[in-house]
Each structure stands twice: as C-alpha cells, then as structure tokens.
Design a protein around this motif. Structure first.
Motif, PDB file in Angstrom:
ATOM      1  N   TYR A   1       7.781   5.384  -6.292  1.00  0.00           N
ATOM      2  CA  TYR A   1       6.937   6.543  -5.962  1.00  0.00           C
ATOM      3  C   TYR A   1       6.910   7.476  -7.164  1.00  0.00           C
ATOM      4  O   TYR A   1       7.943   7.723  -7.787  1.00  0.00           O
ATOM      5  CB  TYR A   1       7.479   7.266  -4.727  1.00  0.00           C
ATOM      6  CG  TYR A   1       7.360   6.391  -3.500  1.00  0.00           C
ATOM      7  CD1 TYR A   1       6.245   6.439  -2.699  1.00  0.00           C
ATOM      8  CD2 TYR A   1       8.347   5.455  -3.208  1.00  0.00           C
ATOM      9  CE1 TYR A   1       6.101   5.600  -1.606  1.00  0.00           C
ATOM     10  CE2 TYR A   1       8.221   4.605  -2.122  1.00  0.00           C
ATOM     11  CZ  TYR A   1       7.091   4.677  -1.327  1.00  0.00           C
ATOM     12  OH  TYR A   1       6.958   3.826  -0.264  1.00  0.00           O
TER      13      TYR A   1
ATOM     14  N   GLU B   1       4.488   5.115   5.281  1.00  0.00           N
ATOM     15  CA  GLU B   1       4.947   4.326   4.127  1.00  0.00           C
ATOM     16  C   GLU B   1       6.143   3.457   4.518  1.00  0.00           C
ATOM     17  O   GLU B   1       6.251   2.295   4.148  1.00  0.00           O
ATOM     18  CB  GLU B   1       5.397   5.256   2.997  1.00  0.00           C
ATOM     19  CG  GLU B   1       4.405   5.468   1.898  1.00  0.00           C
ATOM     20  CD  GLU B   1       3.894   4.160   1.307  1.00  0.00           C
ATOM     21  OE1 GLU B   1       2.701   3.885   1.517  1.00  0.00           O
ATOM     22  OE2 GLU B   1       4.647   3.425   0.654  1.00  0.00           O
TER      23      GLU B   1
ATOM     24  N   ASN C   1      12.336   6.399  -4.388  1.00  0.00           N
ATOM     25  CA  ASN C   1      11.577   7.551  -3.902  1.00  0.00           C
ATOM     26  C   ASN C   1      12.131   8.847  -4.502  1.00  0.00           C
ATOM     27  O   ASN C   1      12.839   9.610  -3.834  1.00  0.00           O
ATOM     28  CB  ASN C   1      11.618   7.583  -2.371  1.00  0.00           C
ATOM     29  CG  ASN C   1      10.843   8.772  -1.820  1.00  0.00           C
ATOM     30  OD1 ASN C   1       9.966   9.307  -2.479  1.00  0.00           O
ATOM     31  ND2 ASN C   1      11.176   9.190  -0.621  1.00  0.00           N
TER      32      ASN C   1
ATOM     33  N   HIS D   1       0.928  11.967  -4.872  1.00  0.00           N
ATOM     34  CA  HIS D   1       1.947  10.922  -4.913  1.00  0.00           C
ATOM     35  C   HIS D   1       1.259   9.568  -4.867  1.00  0.00           C
ATOM     36  O   HIS D   1       0.334   9.354  -4.083  1.00  0.00           O
ATOM     37  CB  HIS D   1       2.895  11.027  -3.716  1.00  0.00           C
ATOM     38  CG  HIS D   1       3.872  12.146  -3.848  1.00  0.00           C
ATOM     39  ND1 HIS D   1       4.838  12.412  -2.913  1.00  0.00           N
ATOM     40  CD2 HIS D   1       4.035  13.075  -4.813  1.00  0.00           C
ATOM     41  CE1 HIS D   1       5.555  13.438  -3.300  1.00  0.00           C
ATOM     42  NE2 HIS D   1       5.083  13.874  -4.446  1.00  0.00           N
TER      43      HIS D   1
ATOM     44  N   VAL E   1       2.240   5.192  -4.991  1.00  0.00           N
ATOM     45  CA  VAL E   1       3.321   4.213  -4.986  1.00  0.00           C
ATOM     46  C   VAL E   1       2.866   3.005  -5.807  1.00  0.00           C
ATOM     47  O   VAL E   1       1.739   2.525  -5.657  1.00  0.00           O
ATOM     48  CB  VAL E   1       3.756   3.806  -3.551  1.00  0.00           C
ATOM     49  CG1 VAL E   1       2.621   3.266  -2.707  1.00  0.00           C
ATOM     50  CG2 VAL E   1       4.904   2.793  -3.599  1.00  0.00           C
TER      51      VAL E   1
ATOM     52  N   LEU F   1       6.208  10.601   5.089  1.00  0.00           N
ATOM     53  CA  LEU F   1       6.284   9.236   4.567  1.00  0.00           C
ATOM     54  C   LEU F   1       6.509   8.207   5.664  1.00  0.00           C
ATOM     55  O   LEU F   1       6.799   7.051   5.373  1.00  0.00           O
ATOM     56  CB  LEU F   1       7.396   9.142   3.519  1.00  0.00           C
ATOM     57  CG  LEU F   1       7.089   9.839   2.194  1.00  0.00           C
ATOM     58  CD1 LEU F   1       8.276   9.708   1.241  1.00  0.00           C
ATOM     59  CD2 LEU F   1       5.846   9.270   1.538  1.00  0.00           C
TER      60      LEU F   1
END
Ligand code: SAM
Length: 308
Positions: free
Chosen positions: A260, A151, A235, A295, A297, A148
């Motif tokens: 997320y 991100e 998250n 995944h 977001v 991540l």
C-alpha cells in the motif's frame, strides 16, 4: 430536498451486503435515502470511491442537521471541533458512546492521531465488528481504519488454503485475523507495543491459533522469520518503499506482495518496484486521502526465481 451525491449502483441481490459493508467502513451517506433504478439500487456514499457514479437523491429531513462524521464501532469521529454537533450525533443512535474530534493528522511512527472527546464517555477505546471478527481498538494508542475492510476481504478471497502469510505492519491485527481463516500461519509484526497488546487480545477474542504476534521493527523480520512466505502485506502507505527489500527477502519465488502506498498517480512507484525481481505488478485505487493524493495497492508477483 433533492441533492446530487456520489453513489454505488449495485444489483438488488447485492444491495444489503453492500449497504452493510459501506456502513462498517463509515462510507454510507445516511443523510440520503437509498433508491431503486430497475433491478439496481443506488446507495449514496459520503465521498468518491472506485466505481462511484453521481445521481440525484432525496435527503432524510430529520438527520439533515447532523454534521459529517466517520463511525468506528461505538465512536463517531468528527472533522470539526463542534460540541453541539457532537451532542446531536451522540443522541442520534443508542450504540454511539463517544464523539471525538481528530485534533491532528496521522503522525509519528505509530501512525496515530491525537483526539479530543467532544461528547459521551471519556475514552478513545471501542469495539468494532468486521465480517464476524471482533476487534478491541483504541484510536489514540494504535492505528485503526475501518475503511480497509473490503481490501482485507479482497485479499482473503485471493488466498489458497494453507498459505504462509506475513503482515509487516499489522497494527491491532485486522489483516492478520481476517487472513488467518485461510492461512497455515500468519506472522503479524508491529513496532508499537500498544498495538501488539491489542492485537494479542484480538487474536484471543477471535480464537485464532495460527497467528504469531511480533513486537519488532519490520526491517529485522528477514532475520526472525526463516521460512519463505506465500503472501506479504505491507500496509504502511507513507513509508513502505524502504521496506520492500525486506519483503523480497522473505517472499518465496512466485509469492505475492501487497504493497500500500500514498501516491499522486497510480503508477508512481512502478519504476522503483521493477528494480526488484518481479514477475508482474498490478495496481489499483484503494481510497482517497487528500484532494491530490490517494492510496493505491500494488499487487506484486515475485519472480519465479527470486534471488533475494
Ligand atoms: N495493518 C494495520 C491496519 O490495517 O489497521 C495497521 C496499519 S498502520 C497504517 C501502520 C502500522 O505500522 C502502525 O501500527 C505502526 O505502528 C506500524 N509500524 C510503523 N513503522 C513500523 C516498523 N518499522 N516496523 C513495524 N511496524 C511499524
């Protein structure tokens, strides 16, 4: 030998930065040589990700026999219980101190895996550096994923100086510590005591003076944090939806929530989220999880008149 692989096509000027990022995230396919295509570089990666294209690459012969693994700091994590492969991985680079096999999937409220040491030092702890921040992690005690890192940078780049941030599921603190550079304050919460202990160590190591570590159930945060937040990080991809109400209670009107989620379709939770006072929702693919799930977001702008 030539083989077809997924790769990222980037301008030469972005090549080294991208190669380093992929290496940190454990996504660089080191069994193939990076090659050029005019002003661009084709950087091979170990799986499909957003923007990836398929190209032909030459394999690097001496590393060809290494089994697949993910790197986190000095630890290599294998998909197979293969001691011989683990010994080869350990010998392949001086900085590896341990090779692990993940015996279980991510499980339990703390989202950890069970590991078996296949080679090297008998530990699941290591040090990991991401964009200049240093983290102590222990994979069997608290969740951590290097995947991540981009991100975290994406969100950091969106921030304005002085924002008030809440990280509802902070783990050992990678989002909190990254975002603290721009925030006035970051409240970083986790329910796992071991994660919070590691987070406190990481806050000190990175000399952050504006992070408030909280050992708490995120459900209770609206009763703990009294000032509305500009930005909230959620998250906990498998279970985040039940916590959305708490996030809306804490966000200021016009604030941002980054949620997320694990989905089969990018818009899977859009309808659920639109029941809250939202101004705008954007969604983007983050990374693959299994053949049919990934995944995503949701970047949610809270309505200018948030009644929560
Ligand atoms: N944000 C961190 C990161 O990127 O490394 C950790 C994310 S991990 C997927 C989710 C974290 O949420 C775990 O550290 C787990 O202990 C924590 N957690 C699970 N349920 C929680 C709850 N009800 N309240 C607060 N934290 C929780």
């Amino acid at each position: 030998m030539q083989t077809k692989r997924w790769c990222l096509k980037v301008h030469r000027s972005e090549g080294e930065k991208t190669r380093r990022r992929l290496l940190e995230e454990g996504l660089l396919d080191r069994l193939c040589r990076i090659r050029s295509d005019g002003d661009y570089l084709l950087i091979p990666i170990s799986g499909h990700t957003e923007g990836a294209v398929c190209e032909i690459f030459t394999c690097v012969p001496e590393k060809e026999e290494l089994p697949r693994f993910e790197q986190v700091g000095g630890i290599a994590i294998m998909q197979e219980d293969d001691p011989a492969g683990a010994a080869a991985i350990l010998a392949s680079k001086k900085t590896y101190h341990t090779v692990l096999y993940a015996e279980s999937a991510v499980h339990g409220p703390y989202r950890t895996k069970r590991y078996k040491v296949l080679a090297g030092a008998d530990t699941t702890a290591t040090e990991y550096t991401e964009y200049g921040h240093r983290f102590c992690i222990d994979l069997s005690l608290a969740y951590f994923s290097a995947r991540l890192s981009s991100e975290r940078q994406r969100i950091r780049n969106q921030m304005h100086i002085g924002e008030r941030v809440i990280d509802m599921f902070a783990g050992v603190g990678p989002f909190a510590i990254t975002l603290a550079d721009k925030a006035s304050v970051v409240y970083a919460c986790d329910i796992n005591p071991e994660a919070v202990i590691l987070m406190v160590t990481n806050i000190a190591r990175n000399q952050k003076k504006n992070i408030v570590p909280l050992l708490a159930d995120a459900r209770n945060l609206p009763g703990i944090i009294r000032h509305p937040a500009d930005r909230i990080i959620m998250n906990l991809p498998l279970h985040s939806i039940p916590f959305v109400q708490a996030a809306f209670q804490m966000a200021r009107p016009g604030g941002m929530i980054h949620l997320y989620a694990l989905v089969s379709q990018e818009d899977e939770y859009l309808e659920t989220l639109r029941r809250f006072p939202v101004e705008q929702i954007e969604h983007r693919y983050v990374r693959s999880y299994s053949p049919d799930r990934f995944h995503v977001v949701y970047d949610i702008i809270v309505a200018a008149t948030n009644p929560s």
